[in-house]
Motif scaffolding. Structure first.
Motif, short mmCIF file in Angstrom:
data_model
loop_
_atom_site.label_atom_id
_atom_site.label_comp_id
_atom_site.label_asym_id
_atom_site.label_seq_id
_atom_site.Cartn_x
_atom_site.Cartn_y
_atom_site.Cartn_z
N CYS A 123 26.42 9.07 -3.01
CA CYS A 123 26.58 10.31 -2.25
C CYS A 123 25.43 11.28 -2.51
CB CYS A 123 27.92 10.97 -2.59
SG CYS A 123 29.37 10.02 -2.08
N TYR A 124 25.04 11.41 -3.77
CA TYR A 124 23.93 12.32 -4.09
C TYR A 124 22.63 11.80 -3.52
CZ TYR A 124 26.44 15.54 -7.11
OH TYR A 124 27.28 16.52 -7.57
N LEU A 125 22.42 10.48 -3.60
CA LEU A 125 21.18 9.90 -3.08
C LEU A 125 21.06 10.13 -1.58
CD1 LEU A 125 18.70 8.21 -3.93
CD2 LEU A 125 20.01 6.17 -3.29
N VAL A 126 22.14 9.84 -0.85
CA VAL A 126 22.12 10.02 0.60
C VAL A 126 21.98 11.50 0.94
CG1 VAL A 126 23.51 9.85 2.71
CG2 VAL A 126 23.42 7.91 1.11
N GLY A 127 22.71 12.36 0.22
CA GLY A 127 22.65 13.80 0.50
C GLY A 127 21.26 14.36 0.33
N ILE A 128 20.56 13.93 -0.71
CA ILE A 128 19.22 14.46 -0.96
C ILE A 128 18.19 13.83 -0.04
CG2 ILE A 128 17.36 14.55 -2.68
CD1 ILE A 128 19.62 14.88 -4.79
N LEU A 129 18.28 12.51 0.17
CA LEU A 129 17.31 11.83 1.04
C LEU A 129 17.56 12.12 2.52
CD1 LEU A 129 16.93 8.32 -0.64
CD2 LEU A 129 15.43 10.32 -0.82
N TYR A 130 18.71 12.71 2.81
CA TYR A 130 19.05 12.96 4.22
C TYR A 130 18.00 13.83 4.89
CZ TYR A 130 21.81 13.85 8.34
OH TYR A 130 22.23 13.92 9.64
N SER A 131 17.48 14.81 4.16
CA SER A 131 16.49 15.69 4.77
C SER A 131 15.22 15.81 3.93
CB SER A 131 17.08 17.09 4.98
OG SER A 131 17.47 17.66 3.75
N SER A 132 15.09 14.97 2.89
CA SER A 132 13.94 15.05 2.00
C SER A 132 13.04 13.83 2.12
CB SER A 132 14.40 15.20 0.54
OG SER A 132 15.22 16.33 0.38
N GLY A 133 11.83 13.97 1.59
CA GLY A 133 10.89 12.85 1.59
C GLY A 133 10.06 12.79 2.86
N PRO A 134 9.09 11.87 2.88
CA PRO A 134 8.20 11.75 4.04
C PRO A 134 8.93 11.31 5.31
CG PRO A 134 7.83 9.95 2.49
CD PRO A 134 8.72 10.93 1.80
N ARG A 135 10.00 10.52 5.15
CA ARG A 135 10.78 10.08 6.30
C ARG A 135 12.26 10.31 6.02
NH1 ARG A 135 8.71 9.92 10.92
NH2 ARG A 135 9.96 8.16 11.64
N PRO A 136 12.74 11.54 6.17
CA PRO A 136 14.15 11.83 5.90
C PRO A 136 15.08 11.00 6.78
CG PRO A 136 12.87 13.85 6.22
CD PRO A 136 12.00 12.71 6.64
N LEU A 137 16.26 10.69 6.24
CA LEU A 137 17.24 9.92 7.00
C LEU A 137 17.60 10.62 8.31
CD1 LEU A 137 19.64 8.81 4.12
CD2 LEU A 137 17.92 7.41 5.28
N SER A 138 17.62 11.95 8.27
CA SER A 138 18.02 12.71 9.47
C SER A 138 16.99 12.62 10.58
CB SER A 138 18.25 14.18 9.11
OG SER A 138 17.06 14.77 8.62
N SER A 139 15.76 12.21 10.24
CA SER A 139 14.72 12.10 11.27
C SER A 139 14.60 10.68 11.79
CB SER A 139 13.38 12.55 10.70
OG SER A 139 12.91 11.63 9.72
N LEU A 140 15.48 9.80 11.33
CA LEU A 140 15.47 8.39 11.72
C LEU A 140 16.75 8.08 12.50
CD1 LEU A 140 14.34 6.87 8.30
CD2 LEU A 140 12.90 7.31 10.30
#
Length: 300
Positions: A123-140
């Motif tokens: 849950c923490y990994l998905v929550g943080i990567l959801y909008s973070s990093g060069p390719r956030p999950l929310s932008s995919l």
């Protein structure tokens, strides 16, 4: 920062996405195990709610920093720029909330076992990567899947585990049973993200965020939105037929006309400030009717 601005920053209006899967987990725990641990699930609720708010702050924070030049998203749309909030204050508020919720999670893991570390870590990994990093999950084209599974299924699973950790077994039948009972929330939460991405399609493309809607197109995305609402009710029927929930769960169909009306409104117009609320209402009313009808079966 005023209370109204804070509530918008943490997107408080969408918090049914975490509260109702939690309540479904409580009902399932009692109906199938006759077990509850009020202290542990109470602490989990606090940690879950605080982390959910921090993730929404992180989403707004990253969107503010990643906004492309050439349009007014950063200054007029994003709440940090629109309300002229201190970026430093927003950052430390977010970090404090994440650390606080993680501390509660660590305490619960010590008390109930290492499986909670794995589930909470997801849950923490998905929550943080959801909008973070060069390719956030929310932008995919993955945002709907990860938000639906993480909030709709994992919150219910963790709730059941904390209530029943002495007797819980991680086998396929049990995991599938919880997945089925959580499926309506999973679909409605995925639809919340889908509706958001439908409304934001043009703006997202300007910011080089290529969501599922970008690949499907609006017409097919709207068809998917409708289909997920129908499948949610199919899952409710299967839950009763599988004897995972009382027959009173079928009373949740009383909310179906409202769900249909809100779906129709959204299909007619997809404007963030006018009709995104339809997806929020569908989640709130659909999930609450599922919880209330489940609770009724426990009472009688």
């Amino acid at each position: 920062m005023s209370l109204a601005v804070f509530l918008e920053l943490v997107e408080f209006k969408a918090k049914t996405a975490s509260v109702l899967p939690f309540l479904i987990g409580l009902c399932y725990s009692w109906y199938n195990y006759h077990m509850l641990h009020p202290l542990y699930v109470g602490l989990f609720f606090i940690a879950m709610f605080v982390f959910n708010m921090s993730v929404d702050i992180l989403d707004n924070y990253n969107d503010y920093h990643h906004a492309k030049e050439g349009h007014d998203y950063k200054e007029k749309t994003n709440i940090i720029g629109r309300e002229q909030l201190s970026v430093r204050l927003v950052f430390w508020l977010m970090v404090t909330m994440i650390v606080f919720s993680a501390a509660i999670g660590g305490f619960l893991a010590v008390k109930t076992g290492w499986p909670l570390l794995l589930m909470g870590g997801w849950c923490y990994l998905v929550g943080i990567l959801y909008s973070s990093g060069p390719r956030p999950l929310s932008s995919l084209p993955l945002g709907e899947f990860f938000s639906g599974i993480t909030m709709g299924f994992m919150i219910s699973l963790i709730c059941v585990y904390l209530n029943t950790y002495e007797a819980f077994t991680f086998d396929a039948p049990e995991l599938l049973a919880i997945f089925l009972i959580a499926l309506p929330n999973t679909f409605w939460i995925a639809n919340l993200m889908l509706a958001n991405n439908i409304c934001d399609l043009e703006e997202d493309e300007k910011n080089e965020r290529y969501t599922l809607v970008h690949y499907l197109g609006k017409r097919r995305a709207l068809q998917l939105f409708t289909s997920l609402n129908l499948l949610a009710y199919g899952a409710i029927v299967l839950s009763v037929l599988s004897k995972l929930a009382p027959i009173t769960l079928l009373l949740s169909f009383l909310a179906a006309p409202f769900i249909f009306q809100q779906t129709k409104l959204f299909l007619h117009k997809q404007v963030k400030r006018e009709t995104f609320i339809c997806a929020v209402r569908i989640l709130a009313v659909g999930s609450f009717s599922q919880f209330l009808s489940f609770l009724l079966g426990l009472i009688i």
